[in-house]
Scaffold this active site. Structure first.
Site, PDB file in Angstrom:
ATOM      1  N   TRP A   1      -4.819  17.873   1.685  1.00 50.20           N
ATOM      2  CA  TRP A   1      -5.801  18.770   1.074  1.00 50.20           C
ATOM      3  C   TRP A   1      -5.605  20.186   1.601  1.00 50.20           C
ATOM      4  O   TRP A   1      -5.435  20.411   2.802  1.00 50.20           O
ATOM      5  CB  TRP A   1      -7.219  18.291   1.370  1.00 50.20           C
ATOM      6  CG  TRP A   1      -7.600  17.067   0.569  1.00 50.20           C
ATOM      7  CD1 TRP A   1      -7.009  16.603  -0.561  1.00 50.20           C
ATOM      8  CD2 TRP A   1      -8.655  16.155   0.873  1.00 50.20           C
ATOM      9  NE1 TRP A   1      -7.622  15.463  -1.014  1.00 50.20           N
ATOM     10  CE2 TRP A   1      -8.645  15.156  -0.150  1.00 50.20           C
ATOM     11  CE3 TRP A   1      -9.616  16.068   1.880  1.00 50.20           C
ATOM     12  CZ2 TRP A   1      -9.547  14.093  -0.181  1.00 50.20           C
ATOM     13  CZ3 TRP A   1     -10.527  15.005   1.850  1.00 50.20           C
ATOM     14  CH2 TRP A   1     -10.492  14.030   0.838  1.00 50.20           C
TER      15      TRP A   1
ATOM     16  N   SER B   1      -2.997   0.868  -4.231  1.00 51.92           N
ATOM     17  CA  SER B   1      -3.448   1.990  -3.417  1.00 51.92           C
ATOM     18  C   SER B   1      -4.810   2.516  -3.867  1.00 51.92           C
ATOM     19  O   SER B   1      -5.102   2.579  -5.072  1.00 51.92           O
ATOM     20  CB  SER B   1      -2.429   3.129  -3.491  1.00 51.92           C
ATOM     21  OG  SER B   1      -2.898   4.273  -2.823  1.00 51.92           O
TER      22      SER B   1
ATOM     23  N   LYS C   1      -9.215  -3.556  -2.598  1.00 47.62           N
ATOM     24  CA  LYS C   1      -7.864  -4.046  -2.882  1.00 47.62           C
ATOM     25  C   LYS C   1      -7.882  -5.409  -3.583  1.00 47.62           C
ATOM     26  O   LYS C   1      -6.945  -5.756  -4.313  1.00 47.62           O
ATOM     27  CB  LYS C   1      -7.054  -4.150  -1.588  1.00 47.62           C
ATOM     28  CG  LYS C   1      -6.749  -2.803  -0.919  1.00 47.62           C
ATOM     29  CD  LYS C   1      -5.788  -1.976  -1.741  1.00 47.62           C
ATOM     30  CE  LYS C   1      -5.526  -0.615  -1.130  1.00 47.62           C
ATOM     31  NZ  LYS C   1      -4.548  -0.613  -0.049  1.00 47.62           N
TER      32      LYS C   1
ATOM     33  N   ASP D   1       0.869  -1.162   0.000  1.00 44.76           N
ATOM     34  CA  ASP D   1       0.000   0.000   0.000  1.00 44.76           C
ATOM     35  C   ASP D   1       0.920   1.230   0.000  1.00 44.76           C
ATOM     36  O   ASP D   1       2.119   1.125   0.298  1.00 44.76           O
ATOM     37  CB  ASP D   1      -0.878  -0.036   1.252  1.00 44.76           C
ATOM     38  CG  ASP D   1      -1.720   1.216   1.411  1.00 44.76           C
ATOM     39  OD1 ASP D   1      -2.280   1.695   0.407  1.00 44.76           O
ATOM     40  OD2 ASP D   1      -1.796   1.723   2.544  1.00 44.76           O
ATOM     41  N   LEU D   2       0.383   2.389  -0.315  1.00 46.72           N
ATOM     42  CA  LEU D   2       1.185   3.619  -0.318  1.00 46.72           C
ATOM     43  C   LEU D   2       0.977   4.446   0.950  1.00 46.72           C
ATOM     44  O   LEU D   2       1.867   4.551   1.802  1.00 46.72           O
ATOM     45  CB  LEU D   2       0.864   4.461  -1.556  1.00 46.72           C
ATOM     46  CG  LEU D   2       1.367   3.940  -2.904  1.00 46.72           C
ATOM     47  CD1 LEU D   2       0.873   4.838  -4.044  1.00 46.72           C
ATOM     48  CD2 LEU D   2       2.888   3.848  -2.915  1.00 46.72           C
ATOM     49  N   ASP D   3      -0.211   5.055   1.079  1.00 42.93           N
ATOM     50  CA  ASP D   3      -0.483   5.963   2.200  1.00 42.93           C
ATOM     51  C   ASP D   3      -0.355   5.264   3.549  1.00 42.93           C
ATOM     52  O   ASP D   3      -1.020   4.242   3.808  1.00 42.93           O
ATOM     53  CB  ASP D   3      -1.895   6.543   2.077  1.00 42.93           C
ATOM     54  CG  ASP D   3      -2.021   7.561   0.945  1.00 42.93           C
ATOM     55  OD1 ASP D   3      -0.979   8.010   0.434  1.00 42.93           O
ATOM     56  OD2 ASP D   3      -3.158   7.909   0.576  1.00 42.93           O
TER      57      ASP D   3
END
Length: 228
Positions: A80, A130, A167, A66-68
């Protein structure tokens, strides 16, 4: 010199004991040396055996992350109000346009660098899966984060599945594109529900609540090996 018979006998007896002791000493020393050599050889053989076991340990054909909050932090939605463009810093971190610093977590860089430079991983593909809220920001971060030797995260990744959706959909896409069985894949994610979603496919899933650490990496490889 033994002045009396009893003393002479005593001297002779003593002499035999001394002679016996002198004779026994080199034998004992020799035995001790051989025993030490055998013990050292045994330890070396044991260490070599452990190394061989590591070398022969089953390795996954796909290593997916995963990334985050697994490879990097903050998560894209937390940026944001800022976000792209990102500026590279001298310490390997990135800064978004609002001044928020982003960094690779734990041992992420070292693990991915190993996957791309160690010959034992030559047959393994690196993937990212992701559902990040800002795919374009994630792409820029991948192009600017470096994992070592001038290699960017983007260059180190063979398969990118970065879009909204479960996912399990990401892994079905990887399977369809590569033909690699799910059982030959491993996945690292900081969210347990993602692991629960993917695991039924047969993928080895490792929960990483603190991002990619050396401990989670080792745990994952051992868990994968146990299944093979």
């Amino acid at each position: 010199f033994c002045p009396a018979w009893d003393e002479r006998m005593s001297c002779k007896f003593f002499g035999v004991k001394v002679f016996t002791a002198l004779l026994a000493f080199p034998l004992a020393a020799s035995f001790s040396q051989h025993a030490f050599a055998f013990s050292s050889a045994s330890r070396r053989a044991g260490f070599q055996s452990a190394q061989d076991n590591c070398i022969k340990m089953a390795l996954p054909k796909v290593v997916a992350f995963d990334l985050d909050a697994t490879l990097w932090y903050p998560e894209m939605y937390q940026l944001w109000g800022g976000g792209a463009p990102f500026t590279k810093n001298g310490d390997g971190t990135l800064t978004d346009r609002s001044g928020t610093r982003c960094y690779l977590m734990g041992n992420s860089a070292a693990i991915i660098r190993e996957l791309k430079t160690d010959p034992k991983w030559a047959d393994t593909k690196v993937a990212v899966c992701s559902c990040t809220d800002e795919p374009s920001w994630a792409d820029e971060c991948m192009r600017k984060f470096e994992v070592g030797g001038g290699m960017t995260l983007k260059e180190a990744v063979d398969i990118e599945e970065i879009y909204k959706g479960g996912k399990s959909k990401h892994f079905k896409s990887i399977h369809a594109a590569t033909g690699i069985p799910y059982e030959d894949m491993i996945f690292f994610d900081n969210e347990e529900h993602n692991c629960r979603t993917v695991a039924p496919l047969g993928v080895t899933c490792i929960y990483t609540p603190r991002g990619m650490t050396a401990g989670d990496w080792e745990k994952g490889l051992k868990e994968y090996a146990k299944r093979h």
